[in-house]
Design a protein around this motif. Sequence first.
Motif, PDB file in Angstrom:
ATOM      1  N   LYS A  67      -3.520   9.977   7.404  1.00  0.00           N
ATOM      2  CA  LYS A  67      -4.280  10.206   8.636  1.00  0.00           C
ATOM      3  C   LYS A  67      -3.439   9.974   9.891  1.00  0.00           C
ATOM      4  O   LYS A  67      -3.845  10.370  10.981  1.00  0.00           O
ATOM      5  CB  LYS A  67      -5.515   9.306   8.676  1.00  0.00           C
ATOM      6  CG  LYS A  67      -6.454   9.472   7.488  1.00  0.00           C
ATOM      7  CD  LYS A  67      -6.975  10.893   7.366  1.00  0.00           C
ATOM      8  CE  LYS A  67      -7.983  11.011   6.219  1.00  0.00           C
ATOM      9  NZ  LYS A  67      -8.455  12.409   6.029  1.00  0.00           N
ATOM     10  N   LEU A  68      -2.295   9.317   9.720  1.00  0.00           N
ATOM     11  CA  LEU A  68      -1.437   9.033  10.872  1.00  0.00           C
ATOM     12  C   LEU A  68      -0.111   9.784  10.802  1.00  0.00           C
ATOM     13  O   LEU A  68       0.846   9.417  11.485  1.00  0.00           O
ATOM     14  CB  LEU A  68      -1.173   7.519  10.962  1.00  0.00           C
ATOM     15  CG  LEU A  68      -2.393   6.624  11.163  1.00  0.00           C
ATOM     16  CD1 LEU A  68      -1.983   5.157  11.164  1.00  0.00           C
ATOM     17  CD2 LEU A  68      -3.112   6.978  12.462  1.00  0.00           C
ATOM     18  N   LYS A  69      -0.053  10.840   9.998  1.00  0.00           N
ATOM     19  CA  LYS A  69       1.228  11.513   9.791  1.00  0.00           C
ATOM     20  C   LYS A  69       1.780  12.148  11.057  1.00  0.00           C
ATOM     21  O   LYS A  69       3.003  12.323  11.190  1.00  0.00           O
ATOM     22  CB  LYS A  69       1.097  12.561   8.684  1.00  0.00           C
ATOM     23  CG  LYS A  69       0.080  13.659   8.961  1.00  0.00           C
ATOM     24  CD  LYS A  69      -0.033  14.593   7.766  1.00  0.00           C
ATOM     25  CE  LYS A  69      -1.080  15.670   7.998  1.00  0.00           C
ATOM     26  NZ  LYS A  69      -1.240  16.552   6.804  1.00  0.00           N
ATOM     27  N   LEU A 107      -5.216   4.233   6.332  1.00  0.00           N
ATOM     28  CA  LEU A 107      -4.894   5.385   7.187  1.00  0.00           C
ATOM     29  C   LEU A 107      -3.510   5.937   6.848  1.00  0.00           C
ATOM     30  O   LEU A 107      -3.310   7.161   6.792  1.00  0.00           O
ATOM     31  CB  LEU A 107      -4.955   4.978   8.662  1.00  0.00           C
ATOM     32  CG  LEU A 107      -6.348   4.737   9.241  1.00  0.00           C
ATOM     33  CD1 LEU A 107      -6.236   4.109  10.629  1.00  0.00           C
ATOM     34  CD2 LEU A 107      -7.152   6.038   9.308  1.00  0.00           C
ATOM     35  N   LEU A 108      -2.566   5.055   6.607  1.00  0.00           N
ATOM     36  CA  LEU A 108      -1.209   5.494   6.261  1.00  0.00           C
ATOM     37  C   LEU A 108      -1.173   6.169   4.896  1.00  0.00           C
ATOM     38  O   LEU A 108      -0.590   7.242   4.719  1.00  0.00           O
ATOM     39  CB  LEU A 108      -0.256   4.302   6.289  1.00  0.00           C
ATOM     40  CG  LEU A 108       0.063   3.717   7.670  1.00  0.00           C
ATOM     41  CD1 LEU A 108       0.814   2.391   7.519  1.00  0.00           C
ATOM     42  CD2 LEU A 108       0.884   4.700   8.502  1.00  0.00           C
ATOM     43  N   SER A 150      -9.491  -6.832   7.022  1.00  0.00           N
ATOM     44  CA  SER A 150     -10.088  -5.552   7.410  1.00  0.00           C
ATOM     45  C   SER A 150      -9.169  -4.771   8.345  1.00  0.00           C
ATOM     46  O   SER A 150      -9.021  -3.550   8.219  1.00  0.00           O
ATOM     47  CB  SER A 150     -11.441  -5.782   8.090  1.00  0.00           C
ATOM     48  OG  SER A 150     -12.345  -6.428   7.229  1.00  0.00           O
ATOM     49  N   ILE A 151      -8.536  -5.482   9.283  1.00  0.00           N
ATOM     50  CA  ILE A 151      -7.639  -4.819  10.229  1.00  0.00           C
ATOM     51  C   ILE A 151      -6.416  -4.244   9.508  1.00  0.00           C
ATOM     52  O   ILE A 151      -6.061  -3.076   9.684  1.00  0.00           O
ATOM     53  CB  ILE A 151      -7.200  -5.813  11.320  1.00  0.00           C
ATOM     54  CG1 ILE A 151      -8.398  -6.236  12.174  1.00  0.00           C
ATOM     55  CG2 ILE A 151      -6.110  -5.202  12.208  1.00  0.00           C
ATOM     56  CD1 ILE A 151      -8.109  -7.395  13.101  1.00  0.00           C
ATOM     57  N   VAL A 152      -5.786  -5.060   8.674  1.00  0.00           N
ATOM     58  CA  VAL A 152      -4.568  -4.612   7.987  1.00  0.00           C
ATOM     59  C   VAL A 152      -4.890  -3.538   6.949  1.00  0.00           C
ATOM     60  O   VAL A 152      -4.153  -2.562   6.797  1.00  0.00           O
ATOM     61  CB  VAL A 152      -3.853  -5.811   7.333  1.00  0.00           C
ATOM     62  CG1 VAL A 152      -2.618  -5.346   6.577  1.00  0.00           C
ATOM     63  CG2 VAL A 152      -3.437  -6.818   8.388  1.00  0.00           C
ATOM     64  N   ALA A 160       0.828  -1.210   0.000  1.00  0.00           N
ATOM     65  CA  ALA A 160       0.000   0.000   0.000  1.00  0.00           C
ATOM     66  C   ALA A 160       0.859   1.256   0.000  1.00  0.00           C
ATOM     67  O   ALA A 160       0.582   2.224  -0.725  1.00  0.00           O
ATOM     68  CB  ALA A 160      -0.924  -0.001   1.211  1.00  0.00           C
ATOM     69  N   LEU A 161       1.916   1.256   0.789  1.00  0.00           N
ATOM     70  CA  LEU A 161       2.783   2.435   0.870  1.00  0.00           C
ATOM     71  C   LEU A 161       3.606   2.614  -0.403  1.00  0.00           C
ATOM     72  O   LEU A 161       3.900   3.736  -0.799  1.00  0.00           O
ATOM     73  CB  LEU A 161       3.705   2.318   2.082  1.00  0.00           C
ATOM     74  CG  LEU A 161       3.007   2.399   3.447  1.00  0.00           C
ATOM     75  CD1 LEU A 161       4.002   2.123   4.571  1.00  0.00           C
ATOM     76  CD2 LEU A 161       2.357   3.761   3.633  1.00  0.00           C
TER      77      LEU A 161
END
Length: 217
Positions: free
Chosen positions: A187-189, A182-183, A174-176, A112-113
Motif C-alpha cells: 500500500k506504500l509502494k 501497509l508495507l 497497533s501502530i507498528v 514482517a518484510l
Amino acid sequence: MTPVKRRREKSKPRRARSGAAPGSLRDTLVDAAVALIARKGPQGFSLREVARRARVSEAAPYWHFTDREALLAAVAERGFVEMAKGMMEIWSRVAGPSDRFRALGIGYVRFALAHPSYLRVMFGSEVPDKAVHPGLKEAGERTFALLIQAITDCQTAGQVRSGDPEELAVAAWSIVHGLAALLVDGKLKDRVGSAEEAERLAHTVTDLFMLGLKPRP
C-alpha cells in the motif's frame, strides 16, 4: 477407563489431533504451505496442493492436520515462534529499556518484510479463533508477553508513563503493525521504494510512539 480398541481403516491414514508433536513430515507440510501462501495468499490453496508441493500422498497431510485451518494455525504458530526468537535476540543485545523497546518495534517491521507469509496468517481471518489451537494460542501469548515486559521495564526506568502495561503494549503494537501491514500489502509502494526507505519509516514510527508514551509532566 479402558479405551475401546477400534479397527484401523486401510483406505486412509488416521487423522492426528491438531497440535500434534512436530515431526519431519509435519514441518515439510508447513514449509509447503508457507511457500504456497507466498505465491497465492492464505486463501489460494488446498491441502491437496500442499501435498503435491511436499511430494507426499494427498492423504498424508491428514496424519498431522485435521483440516486446512489446522495447517494454517501451524503456520501462524511457527510465525509467532520465529518472531519471539527475534525479539529475544534484540533483548540480549540492547541494554536500555527505551532503546530495547524502540528496537523491538523496528524489529517487528523487519520481521514482517522478511516473512510476509507468516504475518498474513498470524493476524489474518483464516484462523478466526486461536483458542481452538492451543499451540498457536500459547505462542501468540508468549510473544505478546515479551512486549508487555518491555513496557513494564520502561515504566520501572521512568521512561514510559504509568498505566496498564498491556493497554500501552496494544497501542504501541497497533501502530507498528499498521505500518508493517501497509508495507507487506504494497500500500506504500509509491512512497517506499526500497528496504532502506522502509527502515527509515520504521524508525520514524517508533520514535512517534515512544514520544506518545513519554511520562506526563
